[in-house]
Structures are given as structure tokens and as C-alpha cells.
Design an enzyme around this catalytic site. Structure first.
Site, PDB file in Angstrom:
ATOM      1  N   LYS A 110       0.839  -1.210   0.000  1.00 24.28           N
ATOM      2  CA  LYS A 110       0.000   0.000   0.000  1.00 24.28           C
ATOM      3  C   LYS A 110       0.869   1.254   0.000  1.00 24.28           C
ATOM      4  O   LYS A 110       0.641   2.191  -0.778  1.00 24.28           O
ATOM      5  CB  LYS A 110      -0.908   0.000   1.228  1.00 24.28           C
ATOM      6  CG  LYS A 110      -1.827   1.206   1.342  1.00 24.28           C
ATOM      7  CD  LYS A 110      -2.472   1.309   2.710  1.00 24.28           C
ATOM      8  CE  LYS A 110      -3.258   0.089   3.050  1.00 24.28           C
ATOM      9  NZ  LYS A 110      -3.983   0.241   4.354  1.00 24.28           N
ATOM     10  N   LYS A 122       3.543  -2.459  10.948  1.00 20.43           N
ATOM     11  CA  LYS A 122       2.259  -2.432  11.652  1.00 20.43           C
ATOM     12  C   LYS A 122       2.491  -2.869  13.091  1.00 20.43           C
ATOM     13  O   LYS A 122       3.459  -3.579  13.388  1.00 20.43           O
ATOM     14  CB  LYS A 122       1.254  -3.369  10.979  1.00 20.43           C
ATOM     15  CG  LYS A 122      -0.191  -2.976  11.176  1.00 20.43           C
ATOM     16  CD  LYS A 122      -0.600  -1.786  10.328  1.00 20.43           C
ATOM     17  CE  LYS A 122      -2.068  -1.449  10.517  1.00 20.43           C
ATOM     18  NZ  LYS A 122      -2.501  -0.354   9.641  1.00 20.43           N
ATOM     19  N   GLY A 161      -2.332   5.810  13.878  1.00 22.29           N
ATOM     20  CA  GLY A 161      -3.464   5.147  14.504  1.00 22.29           C
ATOM     21  C   GLY A 161      -4.066   4.084  13.599  1.00 22.29           C
ATOM     22  O   GLY A 161      -3.755   3.986  12.415  1.00 22.29           O
ATOM     23  N   ASP A 162      -4.901   3.267  14.169  1.00 19.55           N
ATOM     24  CA  ASP A 162      -5.666   2.246  13.457  1.00 19.55           C
ATOM     25  C   ASP A 162      -6.875   1.948  14.344  1.00 19.55           C
ATOM     26  O   ASP A 162      -7.229   2.767  15.206  1.00 19.55           O
ATOM     27  CB  ASP A 162      -4.803   1.002  13.195  1.00 19.55           C
ATOM     28  CG  ASP A 162      -5.444   0.034  12.201  1.00 19.55           C
ATOM     29  OD1 ASP A 162      -5.956  -1.000  12.666  1.00 19.55           O
ATOM     30  OD2 ASP A 162      -5.449   0.298  10.990  1.00 19.55           O
ATOM     31  N   ASN A 237     -13.879   6.019  12.181  1.00 20.59           N
ATOM     32  CA  ASN A 237     -13.305   7.140  11.437  1.00 20.59           C
ATOM     33  C   ASN A 237     -13.417   6.955   9.928  1.00 20.59           C
ATOM     34  O   ASN A 237     -13.856   7.855   9.203  1.00 20.59           O
ATOM     35  CB  ASN A 237     -11.841   7.310  11.863  1.00 20.59           C
ATOM     36  CG  ASN A 237     -11.114   8.347  11.061  1.00 20.59           C
ATOM     37  OD1 ASN A 237     -10.545   8.048  10.015  1.00 20.59           O
ATOM     38  ND2 ASN A 237     -11.116   9.580  11.525  1.00 20.59           N
ATOM     39  N   SER A 373      -0.556  10.694   6.015  1.00 17.46           N
ATOM     40  CA  SER A 373       0.437  10.580   7.084  1.00 17.46           C
ATOM     41  C   SER A 373       1.822  10.976   6.575  1.00 17.46           C
ATOM     42  O   SER A 373       2.585  11.651   7.275  1.00 17.46           O
ATOM     43  CB  SER A 373       0.479   9.152   7.626  1.00 17.46           C
ATOM     44  OG  SER A 373      -0.599   8.896   8.501  1.00 17.46           O
TER      45      SER A 373
END
Length: 441
Positions: A110, A122, A161-162, A237, A373
């Protein structure tokens, strides 16, 4: 390539989500290897599937009653061929090493698709923030960062964030990082508050980006979002800002969901009410149907049974099954774009592709979040801040570039409209070429 994939399965037992992600990429690479067999040299495929570093650590913390709990923390630094590791932190009870490896593997490709100089990683924890007080969440985040900080840096690894990690959690972690290191290193985390180094549009970026990708896919068939019925799963979100951008472009969102069920509002989702319920009051989505007379809540069944023109799965991995996809196709869906990471099962993807439904995989369609980001990192590095309009324009341009590169590559390899193939080949080629340039490391 079969023996290579079999070895990957053998070396990573029990990690079903990672196996699923790797299998999808390998299925796309046969055409690439046939055209460029040098990709089989120097164990390149084996190396690209093996994380550079896997960090697992204990996270002890104390609740408001003085009881001590122990969670497990993870950071998988998957690949830094294109830049520092970049990828979110997830706090959810389902988190384990296999989940984080799958997310890091997807993140690597990605991030490559964005064209930005960022590698893939991650992390997260099996901590569940639901039902915890502000003080408990703060203490957990501080304990988590007390171990993780030594592995981070603006030129090393930059988390964001996630699921379960928003501005509140990032604020607590950044504060602890600053306290331990005695440095105001703004570029070490992204998704920060706008008043202390964050970027405008970052909150909206994943949802907006997925909608831009959908818009580009529809344009290939001389269509647009205006007037279309849309179902968006989730109500976090990503889902909220997907709905916001769809409304701006003239679409009508009629259904959303959370882990307790889904709502259907044929009058169109009232986004202000959803934001109040989920972002301010932090209540279940069933509250929407209590306060909105035109809405109905369903605690059983699937949101994908609601007839729509466009589907945007934006909740979690493998939420949309082959059976769900068959229902959507029968009900006339024309396009699907993944706002979450791998929310469609392999069977669902096959059904969409066989049904000639436009399908945007997560590694392409939801890349807007990490792209913004990276724009936040640029602003931090230059001690600058950009306007909302300028940042959103950059995001829209990046999503158009991602769509174009995926579409052109799929066509080059004889599979027009196959965005899965195009995304996998583009992402793999960019990472693999950089790795080969760096030697066997």
C-alpha cells in the site's frame, strides 16, 4: 513459485490472515515472473515475505481499582526498502502476531503504491479500550510506549493510529515518547492533533481517499457517485468520512453498522447524528434508530443484504463473504471499494470479478490515510503546516495516481479492470526493485 509459497506457509503456521494476504499477492505475480524471471533470483520473493524485524513485548498496567493487567504488544517492521517503516497501531482483543503480520505485509505494498518514500510496518496490542476510563487508557498507552519508544524514530519507524487508536491514544503515546527521550520529535507519530504537529485532512483522509478511488473507477465507465445508493459498513473514522465525501459528491448513504448490528435509513444517513453518537457520546449505532424515525436497526443478518449501487466495506478484515457478494451482485451493485484492510474474502473478490463489478482492493483504495500521514511527516520535517484545501488536493492527486498506475498495469498484463492484479504488481515491483538495488540484506 509453488514451492516458495509452500515454504512460507510452513514457516508461518497458524497465521491464516497472513497466508491469505500472501496468497493473493502470489496469485498476481505469475505474469510478472513470466515477463521478468529475474525476480526469482536472490531469494527476492522469500525475503519480501519475511519481516525485517518482529517485536513482541509485555505491557503491564493498572486499572482504576488498583488491579494489575498484562497485555501483549507488537510491532512488525516489515520492509524499509523505500523508507522508514510506516503503519498504524491497532488496539483490539483480536490482535495477535498473525494479524499484525498480515497488516504489515499489506501496508508494505500500500505504501509503495502512494509513491511516497515510506516502508511498511504495523503494530498494536490485544488491549481492548472499550469500557475503559480515560485514566486507564492513558496508563496503558504510557506503558505501551515505554517499551516501543526504543524502536521508533522519524527516520526509523513512524506509527500512526488504526482500529482502537485515535487522537486521544496517540496523544498519550506521544507525550510518553517526548517524556522518555526529552525530544520534541514531531515526525515520530502521525495522526497527531492539529495543534501539536498534526496535519489537516489526516482525520478524513482514509474515507475521502477511498471515495476518490471509487470516483475514478466509476469514471472509467462514464459514471459518477451522484444519485447512487451507497452502503458503508462500520461507523468509525473511515466509515464516517467515507459517508461525508459521498454526500459531498451527491451520493446517498442508506446503511452503516457496528459490531452490534446495522442501521438502514432510506431517507439517507444523518451524518451529524452519527458523529454525535459515535464520536461524542461513544454509544452503539442502535441509538441512531431510537432518535431517527426513518431508521431501523437490525441486530442480526448482514448489512450487505441492503440493495445498493455502491458498497464500501470499511469495518474489519473478512467481513464481506462470498455469500454476501452474491447477494450484492444479485441486487445490482456496480462497484466496491475497500475502506478497511482486506475486508472481502477471496471468495467475495472472485464473485465481484466474475460479475464484472468494479472492485478496488484495500491496498489501493484505502491508501489515502497513509499517504496523508506521509504528508504530515513532510510538514513536520519542514516545520510547516498546510491549509485544508492544499492538503486535500494533494490527497486527491495521489489517489488519482494510484488508480491510474493500477489500471494501466492491469491493462499491460492483459487484465483490464482487475485492480487487484494491478495493485499487487505495482506495489511488488516498486518494493522488489528497491530491495534488489540494496543487495542481499
Amino acid at each position: 513459485m509453488g514451492p516458495i509459497f509452500a515454504d512460507i506457509l510452513h514457516r508461518n503456521p497458524g497465521e491464516d490472515e497472513f497466508h491469505q494476504a500472501a496468497r493473493e499477492v502470489f496469485e498476481s505475480l505469475g505474469r510478472v515472473v513470466a515477463k521478468k524471471p529475474s525476480y526469482l533470483n536472490d531469494a527476492l520473493l522469500e525475503r519480501i515475505c519475511e519481516p525485517e524485524r518482529q517485536i513482541i513485548f509485555r505491557v503491564p498496567w493498572t486499572d482504576d481499582k488498583g488491579q494489575t493487567h498484562v497485555n501483549r504488544g507488537f510491532r512488525v517492521q516489515f520492509n524499509s526498502a523505500l523508507g522508514p517503516y510506516k503503519g498504524g497501531l491497532r488496539f483490539h482483543p483480536s490482535v495477535n502476531l498473525g494479524i499484525i503480520k498480515f497488516l504489515g505485509f499489506e501496508q508494505m505494498f500500500k505504501n509503495a503504491l502512494t509513491g511516497m518514500p515510506i516502508g511498511g510496518g504495523k503494530g498494536g496490542s490485544d488491549f481492548d479500550p472499550k469500557g475503559r476510563s480515560e485514566a486507564e487508557i492513558m496508563r496503558f498507552c504510557q506503558s505501551f510506549m515505554t517499551e516501543l519508544y526504543r524502536h521508533l524514530g522519524e527516520y526509523t519507524d513512524v506509527p500512526a493510529g488504526d482500529m482502537g487508536v485515535g487522537g486521544r491514544e496517540l496523544g498519550y503515546m506521544f507525550g510518553q515518547y517526548k517524556r522518555i527521550t526529552n525530544r520534541y520529535e514531531a515526525g515520530v507519530l502521525t495522526g497527531k492533533g492539529v495543534g501539536w504537529g498534526g496535519s489537516l485532512v489526516r482525520t478524513e483522509a482514509t474515507g475521502y481517499g477511498a471515495t476518490y478511488f471509487m470516483q475514478e473507477m466509476l469514471a472509467t465507465r462514464r459514471q459518477g457517485i451522484e444519485g447512487k445508493r451507497v452502503v458503508v459498513s462500520g461507523s468509525g473514522n473511515v466509515a464516517i468520512y467515507t459517508v461525508e465525501k459521498i454526500h459531498e459528491l451527491g451520493g446517498k448513504v442508506i446503511a452503516m453498522s457496528d459490531s452490534g448490528g446495522y442501521i438502514v435509513d432510506e431517507a439517507g444517513i444523518d451524518l451529524d447524528l452519527i458523529k454525535d453518537i459515535k464520536e461524542n457520546r461513544r454509544k452503539r449505532i442502535s441509538q441512531y434508530a431510537i432518535e431517527r424515525s426513518s431508521a431501523h436497526h437490525y441486530s442480526e443478518g448482514s448489512i450487505w443484504s441492503v440493495p445498493c449501487d455502491i458498497a464500501m466495506p470499511s469495518a474489519t478484515q473478512n467481513e464481506l463473504t462470498g455469500r454476501d457478494a452474491e447477494v450484492l451482485v444479485r441486487n445490482g451493485v456496480i462497484a466496491v471499494a475497500e475502506g478497511a484492510n482486506m475486508p472481502s474474502t477471496p471468495e467475495a473478490v472472485r464473485v465481484f470479478q466474475e460479475g464484472k463489478v468494479l472492485f478496488g482492493p484495500g491496498k489501493a483504495a484505502n491508501a489515502g490515510g497513509v499517504a496523508t500521514s506521509a504528508l504530515e511527516m513532510q510538514q513536520n520535517a519542514s516545520r510547516d503546516s498546510w491549509t485544508f484545501e492544499a492538503t486535500e488536493k494533494r490527497l486527491a492527486d495521489i489517489m488519482r495516481d494510484i488508480h491510474r498506475s493500477c489500471a494501466e498495469t492491469a491493462k499491460e498484463y492483459g487484465a483490464a479492470d482487475n485492480y487487484v492484479l494491478g495493485a499487487n504488481i505495482v506495489g511488488f515491483s516498486r518494493v522488489a526493485d528497491a530491495m534488489r538495488s540494496h543487495g542481499v540484506i
